[in-house]
Design a protein around this motif. Structure first.
Motif, PDB file in Angstrom:
ATOM      1  N   GLY A   1       2.304  -7.052 -17.619  1.00 31.21           N
ATOM      2  CA  GLY A   1       2.293  -5.929 -18.551  1.00 31.21           C
ATOM      3  C   GLY A   1       2.920  -4.712 -17.892  1.00 31.21           C
ATOM      4  N   GLY A   2       3.770  -4.023 -18.609  1.00 30.57           N
ATOM      5  CA  GLY A   2       4.371  -2.802 -18.092  1.00 30.57           C
ATOM      6  C   GLY A   2       3.969  -1.615 -18.937  1.00 30.57           C
ATOM      7  N   CYS A   3       4.408  -1.590 -20.167  1.00 22.16           N
ATOM      8  CA  CYS A   3       4.179  -0.434 -21.038  1.00 22.16           C
ATOM      9  C   CYS A   3       3.044  -0.650 -22.038  1.00 22.16           C
ATOM     10  CB  CYS A   3       5.463  -0.120 -21.809  1.00 22.16           C
ATOM     11  SG  CYS A   3       5.923  -1.439 -22.977  1.00 22.16           S
ATOM     12  N   TRP A   4       2.766  -1.912 -22.350  1.00 24.65           N
ATOM     13  CA  TRP A   4       1.784  -2.273 -23.400  1.00 24.65           C
ATOM     14  C   TRP A   4       2.131  -1.608 -24.745  1.00 24.65           C
ATOM     15  CZ3 TRP A   4       0.018  -3.142 -18.480  1.00 24.65           C
ATOM     16  CH2 TRP A   4      -0.771  -4.274 -18.287  1.00 24.65           C
TER      17      TRP A   4
ATOM     18  N   GLY B   1       5.433  -2.425 -26.301  1.00 24.29           N
ATOM     19  CA  GLY B   1       6.584  -3.102 -26.901  1.00 24.29           C
ATOM     20  C   GLY B   1       7.924  -2.502 -26.534  1.00 24.29           C
ATOM     21  N   THR B   2       7.996  -1.805 -25.396  1.00 24.28           N
ATOM     22  CA  THR B   2       9.272  -1.156 -25.071  1.00 24.28           C
ATOM     23  C   THR B   2       9.928  -1.615 -23.770  1.00 24.28           C
ATOM     24  OG1 THR B   2       8.129   0.681 -23.991  1.00 24.28           O
ATOM     25  CG2 THR B   2       8.662   0.958 -26.319  1.00 24.28           C
ATOM     26  N   CYS B   3       9.239  -2.383 -22.918  1.00 29.61           N
ATOM     27  CA  CYS B   3       9.846  -2.705 -21.618  1.00 29.61           C
ATOM     28  C   CYS B   3      10.263  -4.166 -21.476  1.00 29.61           C
ATOM     29  CB  CYS B   3       8.902  -2.335 -20.476  1.00 29.61           C
ATOM     30  SG  CYS B   3       7.500  -3.456 -20.239  1.00 29.61           S
ATOM     31  N   GLY B   4       9.665  -5.056 -22.211  1.00 27.37           N
ATOM     32  CA  GLY B   4      10.074  -6.462 -22.192  1.00 27.37           C
ATOM     33  C   GLY B   4       9.462  -7.306 -21.096  1.00 27.37           C
ATOM     34  N   THR B   5       8.721  -6.705 -20.176  1.00 28.07           N
ATOM     35  CA  THR B   5       8.232  -7.502 -19.048  1.00 28.07           C
ATOM     36  C   THR B   5       7.186  -8.540 -19.473  1.00 28.07           C
ATOM     37  OG1 THR B   5       7.586  -7.344 -16.725  1.00 28.07           O
ATOM     38  CG2 THR B   5       6.324  -6.009 -18.274  1.00 28.07           C
ATOM     39  N   CYS B   6       6.588  -8.343 -20.637  1.00 30.10           N
ATOM     40  CA  CYS B   6       5.553  -9.266 -21.119  1.00 30.10           C
ATOM     41  C   CYS B   6       6.122 -10.395 -21.980  1.00 30.10           C
ATOM     42  CB  CYS B   6       4.530  -8.492 -21.934  1.00 30.10           C
ATOM     43  SG  CYS B   6       5.246  -7.849 -23.477  1.00 30.10           S
TER      44      CYS B   6
ATOM     45  N   LEU C   1       7.234 -10.281 -27.567  1.00 32.73           N
ATOM     46  CA  LEU C   1       6.558  -9.336 -26.682  1.00 32.73           C
ATOM     47  C   LEU C   1       5.056  -9.559 -26.821  1.00 32.73           C
ATOM     48  CD1 LEU C   1       8.724  -6.198 -27.489  1.00 32.73           C
ATOM     49  CD2 LEU C   1       8.916  -7.725 -25.515  1.00 32.73           C
TER      50      LEU C   1
ATOM     51  N   CYS D   1       2.559  -8.156 -25.579  1.00 35.42           N
ATOM     52  CA  CYS D   1       1.660  -6.989 -25.649  1.00 35.42           C
ATOM     53  C   CYS D   1       1.484  -6.484 -27.071  1.00 35.42           C
ATOM     54  CB  CYS D   1       2.158  -5.869 -24.744  1.00 35.42           C
ATOM     55  SG  CYS D   1       3.631  -5.013 -25.335  1.00 35.42           S
TER      56      CYS D   1
HETATM   57  S1  FES Z   1       4.314  -4.664 -21.708  1.00 35.98           S
HETATM   58 FE1  FES Z   1       6.160  -3.574 -22.135  1.00 35.98          FE
HETATM   59  S2  FES Z   1       6.967  -4.597 -23.891  1.00 35.98           S
HETATM   60 FE2  FES Z   1       5.074  -5.541 -23.531  1.00 35.98          FE
END
Ligand code: FES
Ligand code: FES
Length: 159
Positions: free
Chosen positions: A39-42, A44-49, A59, A61
């Motif tokens: 999880g990065g941003c939780w 829906g904006t970073c894509g890491t999930c 996504l 999160c």
């Molecule tokens: S945690 Fe960043 S898009 Fe899901």
């Protein structure tokens, strides 16, 4: 109140309890124990999930866990086959496409979704596939090169 949900995770049937309104990211990490999903941003904006749900990148999160009942979910934890890395993981390693590694699970899954549906992507196709995945370290070129290597489309593979 917790709701029982069942789905397939990397080919294995999984059952978990999810809080009402829980997102898939938290359920995968906390209830199932798949810590390969980051999880990065939780938001829906970073894509890491990014995970694959029925073969499509999603996504996790911002995906309602209860809505995933009966689906087939793939995460980076399912890429290896025993002692063997997935070819995408090998390509990322050879191209130094991971530095801190935080974006890497999401990048790998976005790339897998692309290559599963299009084994010979163009550079534009690759850019489209990973444009929602933020990487703060690599400048993206090693990641693009790794994906194109696997597609047999890079200069290195053609040489
Ligand atoms: S945690 Fe960043 S898009 Fe899901
Ligand atoms: S390798 Fe660090 S964010 Fe991508």
């Amino acid at each position: 109140m917790k709701t029982p949900i069942q789905f397939h995770l990397n080919g294995e049937e999984v059952a978990a309890f999810a809080d009402g309104g829980a997102n898939l990211l938290d359920v995968l990490r906390e209830a199932v124990g798949d810590l390969s999903v980051k999880g990065g941003c939780w938001q829906g904006t970073c894509g890491t999930c990014t995970v694959l749900i029925d073969g499509r990148p999603r996504l996790s999160c911002v995906t309602l866990a209860e809505g995933c009942a009966g689906t087939s979910i793939e995460t980076a934890a399912g890429l290896r086959r025993g002692a063997d890395l997935h070819p995408l993981q090998t390509a990322f390693m050879e191209r130094f496409a991971a530095q801190c590694g935080y974006c890497t699970p999401g990048m790998l899954m976005a790339a897998k979704a692309l290559l599963d549906r299009n084994p010979r992507p163009t550079r534009e196709n690759v850019l489209d596939a990973i444009c929602g995945n933020i990487c703060r370290c690599t400048g993206y070129e090693p990641i693009i090169a790794a994906i194109l290597d696997l597609a047999g489309a890079s200069g290195r593979r053609r040489a």
